[in-house]
Design a protein around this motif. Structure first.
Motif, PDB file in Angstrom:
ATOM      1  N   ILE A 104      35.863  62.929  49.610  1.00 21.10           N
ATOM      2  CA  ILE A 104      35.782  61.865  50.627  1.00 21.10           C
ATOM      3  C   ILE A 104      35.186  60.640  49.937  1.00 21.10           C
ATOM      4  N   ALA A 107      29.769  71.916  55.386  1.00 21.42           N
ATOM      5  CA  ALA A 107      30.015  73.325  55.710  1.00 21.42           C
ATOM      6  C   ALA A 107      31.526  73.501  55.541  1.00 21.42           C
ATOM      7  N   ILE A 141      29.770  68.496  58.395  1.00 22.96           N
ATOM      8  CA  ILE A 141      31.241  68.446  58.355  1.00 22.96           C
ATOM      9  C   ILE A 141      31.739  69.881  58.290  1.00 22.96           C
ATOM     10  N   PRO A 144      34.961  68.421  49.831  1.00 23.51           N
ATOM     11  CA  PRO A 144      36.190  67.623  49.881  1.00 23.51           C
ATOM     12  C   PRO A 144      35.975  66.246  49.264  1.00 23.51           C
ATOM     13  N   TYR A 152      21.585  78.864  53.985  1.00 17.12           N
ATOM     14  CA  TYR A 152      21.530  77.884  55.085  1.00 17.12           C
ATOM     15  C   TYR A 152      20.914  78.514  56.333  1.00 17.12           C
ATOM     16  N   GLY A 183      33.328  75.112  53.228  1.00  9.43           N
ATOM     17  CA  GLY A 183      33.943  76.329  52.711  1.00  9.43           C
ATOM     18  C   GLY A 183      34.076  76.392  51.203  1.00  9.43           C
ATOM     19  N   ARG A 202      39.573  83.486  59.701  1.00  8.45           N
ATOM     20  CA  ARG A 202      38.529  84.477  59.971  1.00  8.45           C
ATOM     21  C   ARG A 202      37.853  84.179  61.322  1.00  8.45           C
ATOM     22  N   GLN A 220      27.282  79.351  62.365  1.00  3.82           N
ATOM     23  CA  GLN A 220      25.975  80.021  62.298  1.00  3.82           C
ATOM     24  C   GLN A 220      24.835  79.014  62.207  1.00  3.82           C
ATOM     25  N   ILE A 237      37.800  60.929  59.185  1.00  2.00           N
ATOM     26  CA  ILE A 237      36.714  60.355  58.382  1.00  2.00           C
ATOM     27  C   ILE A 237      37.347  59.338  57.430  1.00  2.00           C
ATOM     28  N   VAL A 249      37.210  64.670  64.293  1.00  2.00           N
ATOM     29  CA  VAL A 249      37.724  63.887  63.161  1.00  2.00           C
ATOM     30  C   VAL A 249      39.201  64.175  62.876  1.00  2.00           C
ATOM     31  N   SER A 297      32.837  79.529  59.898  1.00  5.75           N
ATOM     32  CA  SER A 297      31.754  80.504  60.135  1.00  5.75           C
ATOM     33  C   SER A 297      30.385  79.972  59.730  1.00  5.75           C
ATOM     34  N   SER A 298      30.302  79.284  58.566  1.00  7.52           N
ATOM     35  CA  SER A 298      28.991  78.817  58.080  1.00  7.52           C
ATOM     36  C   SER A 298      28.420  77.780  59.040  1.00  7.52           C
ATOM     37  N   THR A 342      39.178  70.971  62.855  1.00  8.24           N
ATOM     38  CA  THR A 342      39.923  72.006  63.586  1.00  8.24           C
ATOM     39  C   THR A 342      38.906  72.944  64.246  1.00  8.24           C
TER      40      THR A 342
END
Ligand code: FAD
Ligand code: NAP
Length: 530
Positions: free
Chosen positions: A151, A375, A182, A149, A50, A377, A326, A190, A352, A347, A186-187, A208
C-alpha cells in the motif's frame, strides 16, 4: 551445540513440526539439527502474539499424541488454549525431550543446494555458516510468511506498525489511542474484541467480511481433564477417522433432504456448542451451493441479531460460501461493533488509497491513527519455502519448478529434489485438517522412510515425475468437485497478487493417511532410490 557441520538431517523450523521431527531423529540415532529464524521455539505460537490469539481446534486435540506421558502430565486450562499457554507447552516439549542442544536459534536458512555429485545438501545460513546433510526436512510452516500488502505510503506513517504474525514480545499499549486494523480474517477476528477494550477508537478496515461462529471458550475443570486423559488413546483414534482430524461429528445427512425446521435446529445446536463443528452440520455443505446457502443465511441472520446497527450488520455479512475460506471462530467479535469506540470501514466500497504520515486515506475519507495493525495474513503454504533458494538436481530452483503453482508428490517430496521432505506441504491435507495429527503423520512417515533406507543401505530417495504429476492432477480434481475453489482464499493463493491460482491443500483426510501408508508398504511406490 555440537560443532560438526556435516549432519544426517537438517530440519528448518522449530514449530510443532520441526520439534517432533528432531525428537524422532534423535530417537532413531540420526545426527540432526534444527535451524530456526526466531529466537525461541514454537513457530506459529512464537510469532503470533497478538491480543486474543488462541487455537480454534480444542486444546485437548490441538496437541501432540506421540507421548502418552506428555498427554498425561500436561493440563490444558481452557477449551481453546491461548497463545501464551501454547507457547509454554511447546517450550515444555523442547525441555522434556531434551531438544534444545540440537536447535540453532536466531538463524535463517537462505539457501539449500543439492550437490549432484556427492549427493548431499549444502545449506547456507544468514550467519554465513554452511552446513551439509544427506537429508533436509522443511518444517517451515504453512502460515509463517507474513503478508504486508503493498500500500502506497507505508514508510511515511509516523505511528506504530504491527503485523499479527510478527507481533512484538512487549505489551503493546492501545489505551486511549486511535488504532486502525486492516483485515477481517481469523487473526483480526480474534484480536479486534480485545483491542477494542483498550483502544480510544478502533477503525476496522474490511475488504471482505468473514463468517465467524462463536467459540464458547471456557475453563476446563479437573474432572473433565481427568476424563479426557483416561480416554486419550480412544479419542485420538476416533479423530483419525474423521475428515477434519477432529472429534466433532459430521452429520451424514444432506442439508436439503431435511425440513427447514430441522435444519434450523441443527444449526442452533452447533451454534450453541460453538467452534468449527458448525461445518459438520451437514455432509454436503462444501459440495452443494444450495446446502451452503442455508448455513450462510443462518450466520447472516445471527449477525443481524447481534449487531444493533442494521447497516453495520449488512456490511459484516458475507455473500460467499461458508467454509470456502477458513471459518473463523470468535469470542465477542460481532458484539464488538455495538461499542461506540469501534467503526467498521468498508474498503471494498471505498478502497484504501494510501497510508499517510498521520494515518490512512480511503477514497472517501482520511483516518488519523496512532497505531496501524496489519491482520493481512500470510503467503500461505509456499511463501516460506520460496523465500529459501532451494536448488535440486542440475541447480534447478524450486521457484522455477513451482512457477505455475506448487508441485509435489503427496505434499511430502518433489521430483528433482532428492532427499528433501516437506512437512504438511502443498498437496497434503495440511491446513484443511487439525494440524497436529497432520504434522505427526508426516514426521512419522519421513522417519520410517529414513530408517528403512538406512536398513536397506539406500542413500538417495526421489519422487518420480510421473507419480508427482498424477498426484497434482488428483489434488486439483478433488478440489474441483467442491465449492472450495469458488472464493478468493489463501488456500488458492488468491490473497497474494501474482501468485498462481492453484488449490494447494489436499481434500482427503483420512484417506490420505492410508495412501501414504500404502505407498510405504509398497516399498515407497512412486519414489526411486539410488
Ligand atoms: P510453524 O509453527 O509455522 O513453524 C515454522 C517455523 O519455521 C517458524 O518458527 C519459522 O520462523 C521457521 N522458518 C521458516 N523459514 C525459515 C528459514 N528459512 N530459516 C529458519 N527458520 C525458518 N492450526 C490448527 O490446526 N489449529 C489451530 O487452532 C490453529 N491456529 C492457528 C492460529 C494462528 C494465529 C496461525 C497463524 C496458525 C494457526 N494454525 C492452526 C496453523 C498452525 O500454523 C499449525 O497448527 C502449526 O502450528 C504449524 O506448525 P509448523 O511447525 O508446521 O509451522
Ligand atoms: P487471512 O485469513 O488471510 O485474512 C487476511 C485479511 O486481510 C482478509 O480479511 C483480507 O481481505 C485482508 N487483506 C489482505 N490484504 C488486504 C488489503 N490490501 N486491503 C485490505 N484488506 C486486505 O489471514 P489471518 O487472519 O492471519 O488468518 C490466516 C490463517 O491463519 C487462518 O485462515 C487460520 O488458518 C489461521 N489462524 C487461525 C486462528 C485461530 O482461530 N486459531 C487465528 C488466526 C489465524 P480479503 O479477504 O479481501 O483478501
Amino acid at each position: 551445540m555440537a560443532k560438526n557441520s556435516m549432519l544426517d538431517v537438517i530440519i528448518v523450523g522449530a514449530g510443532f513440526a520441526g520439534l517432533f521431527m528432531l525428537h524422532r531423529m534423535k530417537q532413531n540415532g540420526f545426527a540432526a539439527r534444527i535451524i530456526e529464524a526466531g529466537d525461541g521455539v514454537g513457530g506459529t505460537w512464537y510469532w503470533n502474539r497478538y491480543p486474543g490469539a488462541r487455537c480454534d481446534v480444542e486444546s485437548t486435540e490441538y496437541s501432540y499424541q506421540f507421548s502418552d506421558e506428555l498427554q498425561q502430565e500436561w493440563d490444558w486450562s481452557e477449551r481453546y488454549a491461548t497463545q501464551p499457554e501454547l507457547l509454554n507447552y511447546v517450550n515444555h516439549v523442547a525441555d522434556r525431550f531434551q531438544l534444545r542442544p540440537h536447535i540453532q536459534l536466531n538463524t535463517r536458512v537462505t539457501q539449500a543446494v543439492f550437490d549432484d555429485e556427492n549427493e548431499i545438501w549444502s545449506v547456507s545460513l544468514d550467519s554465513d555458516e554452511k552446513l551439509s546433510a544427506r537429508f533436509c526436512v522443511m518444517a517451515t510452516g504453512c502460515l509463517s510468511s507474513a503478508n504486508i500488502p503493498d500500500i502506497d505510503g507505508l514508510a511515511d506513517f509516523s505511528g506504530e506498525v504491527y503485523h499479527t504474525g510478527n507481533w512484538p514480545h512487549h505489551r503493546v499499549d492501545f489505551s486511549g489511542k486511535k488504532v486502525g486494523i486492516i483485515g477481517t480474517g481469523s487473526s483480526a477476528i480474534q484480536s479486534i474484541p480485545v483491542i477494542a477494550e483498550d483502544a480510544g477508537h478502533l477503525y476496522v478496515f474490511q475488504r471482505t467480511p468473514s463468517y465467524a461462529v462463536p467459540a464458547h471458550n471456557k475453563p476446563l475443570d479437573d474432572a473433565y481433564r481427568a476424563a479426557v486423559k483416561k480416554e486419550y488413546p480412544a479419542r485420538r483414534e476416533a479423530a483419525q477417522q474423521t475428515r477434519s482430524g477432529m472429534l466433532f461429528q459430521v452429520n451424514p445427512e444432506d442439508a436439503m433432504t431435511v425440513s427447514e425446521a430441522d435444519r434450523r435446529a441443527e444449526y442452533d445446536r452447533r451454534w450453541k456448542d460453538g467452534g468449527l463443528a458448525f461445518l459438520g452440520a451437514y455432509n454436503d455443505l462444501l459440495v452443494s451451493r444450495d446446502a451452503n446457502d442455508t448455513a450462510a443465511e443462518y450466520i447472516r441472520e445471527k449477525i443481524h441479531e447481534i449487531v444493533s446497527d442494521p447497516s453495520v450488520a449488512k456490511a459484516l455479512s458475507p455473500d460467499t460460501v461458508v467454509g470456502c475460506k477458513r471459518l473463523c471462530v470468535d469470542t465477542g467479535y460481532y458484539e464488538t461493533y455495538n461499542r461506540s469506540n469501534v467503526s467498521l470501514v468498508d474498503v471494498k466500497a471505498s478502497p484504501i488509497e494510501r497510508i499517510t504520515e498521520q494515518g490512512l486515506r480511503t477514497q472517501a475519507e482520511e483516518y488519523t491513527l496512532d497505531t496501524l495493525i496489519f491482520a493481512t495474513g500470510f503467503d500461505a503454504m509456499t511463501g516460506a519455502l520460496l523465500k529459501i533458494d532451494i536448488r535440486g538436481r542440475g541447480g534447478r530452483s524450486i521457484a522455477e519448478k513451482w512457477e505455475e503453482g506448487p508441485k509435489t508428490y503427496l505434499g511430502l517430496a518433489m521430483a528433482g529434489f532428492p532427499n528433501l521432505f516437506i512437512v504438511t506441504g502443498p498437496g497434503s491435507p495440511s491446513v484443511l485438517a487439525n494440524m497436529m495429527p497432520s504434522i505427526e503423520q508426516h514426521v512419522n512417515w519421513i522417519t520410517d522412510c529414513l530408517t528403512d533406507m538406512r536398513a536397506k543401505g539406500r542413500a538417495v530417495i526421489e519422487a518420480d515425475q510421473v507419480f508427482e504429476e498424477d498426484w497434482v492432477s488428483h489434488v486439483n480434481a478433488t478440489a474441483g468437485k467442491t465449492l472450495f475453489p469458488t472464493c478468493n482464499s489463501w488456500y488458492l493463493g488468491a490473497n497474494i497478487p501474482g501468485k498462481p491460482r492453484v488449490f494447494m491443500p489436499y481434500l482427503g483426510y483420512p484417506a490420505y493417511v492410508k495412501k501414504c501408508n500404502n505407498v510405504a508398504a509398497a516399498d515407497y511406490e512412486g519414489f526411486s532410490f539410488a
